[in-house]
Design a protein around this motif. Structure first.
Motif, PDB file in Angstrom:
ATOM      1  N   UNK A  26      25.606 -40.670  14.827  1.00 34.95           N
ATOM      2  CA  UNK A  26      26.848 -41.278  15.339  1.00 34.95           C
ATOM      3  C   UNK A  26      28.053 -40.826  14.524  1.00 34.95           C
ATOM      4  N   UNK A  27      27.889 -40.741  13.199  1.00 38.66           N
ATOM      5  CA  UNK A  27      28.984 -40.300  12.333  1.00 38.66           C
ATOM      6  C   UNK A  27      29.332 -38.840  12.602  1.00 38.66           C
ATOM      7  N   UNK A  28      28.326 -37.998  12.819  1.00 46.26           N
ATOM      8  CA  UNK A  28      28.580 -36.586  13.106  1.00 46.26           C
ATOM      9  C   UNK A  28      29.324 -36.425  14.433  1.00 46.26           C
ATOM     10  N   UNK A  29      28.904 -37.152  15.444  1.00 47.32           N
ATOM     11  CA  UNK A  29      29.566 -37.083  16.754  1.00 47.32           C
ATOM     12  C   UNK A  29      31.003 -37.590  16.642  1.00 47.32           C
ATOM     13  N   UNK A  30      31.203 -38.684  15.923  1.00 46.11           N
ATOM     14  CA  UNK A  30      32.554 -39.235  15.749  1.00 46.11           C
ATOM     15  C   UNK A  30      33.452 -38.260  14.996  1.00 46.11           C
ATOM     16  N   UNK A  31      32.907 -37.580  14.008  1.00 47.61           N
ATOM     17  CA  UNK A  31      33.683 -36.625  13.225  1.00 47.61           C
ATOM     18  C   UNK A  31      34.087 -35.422  14.075  1.00 47.61           C
ATOM     19  N   UNK A  32      33.168 -34.906  14.877  1.00 48.54           N
ATOM     20  CA  UNK A  32      33.488 -33.784  15.767  1.00 48.54           C
ATOM     21  C   UNK A  32      34.534 -34.221  16.787  1.00 48.54           C
ATOM     22  N   UNK A  33      34.369 -35.413  17.345  1.00 51.05           N
ATOM     23  CA  UNK A  33      35.328 -35.930  18.324  1.00 51.05           C
ATOM     24  C   UNK A  33      36.720 -36.058  17.723  1.00 51.05           C
ATOM     25  N   UNK A  34      36.807 -36.606  16.520  1.00 53.34           N
ATOM     26  CA  UNK A  34      38.107 -36.767  15.857  1.00 53.34           C
ATOM     27  C   UNK A  34      38.744 -35.413  15.558  1.00 53.34           C
ATOM     28  N   UNK A  35      37.938 -34.453  15.119  1.00 50.94           N
ATOM     29  CA  UNK A  35      38.472 -33.115  14.833  1.00 50.94           C
ATOM     30  C   UNK A  35      39.023 -32.476  16.110  1.00 50.94           C
ATOM     31  N   UNK A  36      38.309 -32.604  17.218  1.00 51.07           N
ATOM     32  CA  UNK A  36      38.788 -32.048  18.482  1.00 51.07           C
ATOM     33  C   UNK A  36      40.046 -32.764  18.952  1.00 51.07           C
ATOM     34  N   UNK A  37      40.108 -34.065  18.732  1.00 52.08           N
ATOM     35  CA  UNK A  37      41.297 -34.832  19.102  1.00 52.08           C
ATOM     36  C   UNK A  37      42.524 -34.315  18.359  1.00 52.08           C
ATOM     37  N   UNK A  38      42.326 -33.818  17.142  1.00 50.85           N
ATOM     38  CA  UNK A  38      43.419 -33.272  16.337  1.00 50.85           C
ATOM     39  C   UNK A  38      43.591 -31.766  16.555  1.00 50.85           C
ATOM     40  N   UNK A  39      42.970 -31.256  17.620  1.00 54.30           N
ATOM     41  CA  UNK A  39      43.053 -29.846  18.002  1.00 54.30           C
ATOM     42  C   UNK A  39      42.506 -28.925  16.921  1.00 54.30           C
ATOM     43  N   UNK A  40      41.462 -29.377  16.239  1.00 55.70           N
ATOM     44  CA  UNK A  40      40.812 -28.605  15.189  1.00 55.70           C
ATOM     45  C   UNK A  40      39.508 -28.033  15.746  1.00 55.70           C
ATOM     46  N   UNK A  41      38.972 -27.012  15.113  1.00 50.69           N
ATOM     47  CA  UNK A  41      37.700 -26.419  15.505  1.00 50.69           C
ATOM     48  C   UNK A  41      36.640 -26.813  14.492  1.00 50.69           C
ATOM     49  N   UNK A  42      35.440 -27.134  14.965  1.00 52.82           N
ATOM     50  CA  UNK A  42      34.327 -27.462  14.082  1.00 52.82           C
ATOM     51  C   UNK A  42      33.306 -26.338  14.206  1.00 52.82           C
TER      52      UNK A  42
END
Length: 90
Positions: A26-42
């Protein structure tokens, strides 16, 4: 594979409890989601990259009425598989 099966596999391979593995996922998914929300690439080297793509505004057609409709431009999450992942499935 659904989420529970993934959590069970993670728990087994990482010697974690299912609860800990579920929180980690859940933490990994939330972190990827937040990064994408900030227009960042993971980027996970060897696995792949999650990034945002742009979908242009376009004209579509309502299938029920046949009328033309305007579809707004949108940002869409995308995934590009890495070399190791591609090689492992072929």
């Amino acid at each position: 594979m659904n989420k529970q099966e993934l959590v069970s596999s993670i728990a087994e391979k990482a010697s974690l409890t299912k609860a800990d593995a579920g929180r980690a996922l859940d933490a990994a998914v939330a972190t990827v989601t937040e990064a994408l929300r900030q227009n960042d690439t993971v980027t996970l080297v060897g696995f792949g990259s999650f990034y945002l793509g742009e979908r242009a505004a376009r004209t579509g057609r309502n299938p029920r009425t046949g009328k033309n409709i305007k579809i707004k431009a949108a940002k869409v999450p995308k995934f590009r598989a890495g070399k190791s992942l591609k090689e492992s499935v072929n």
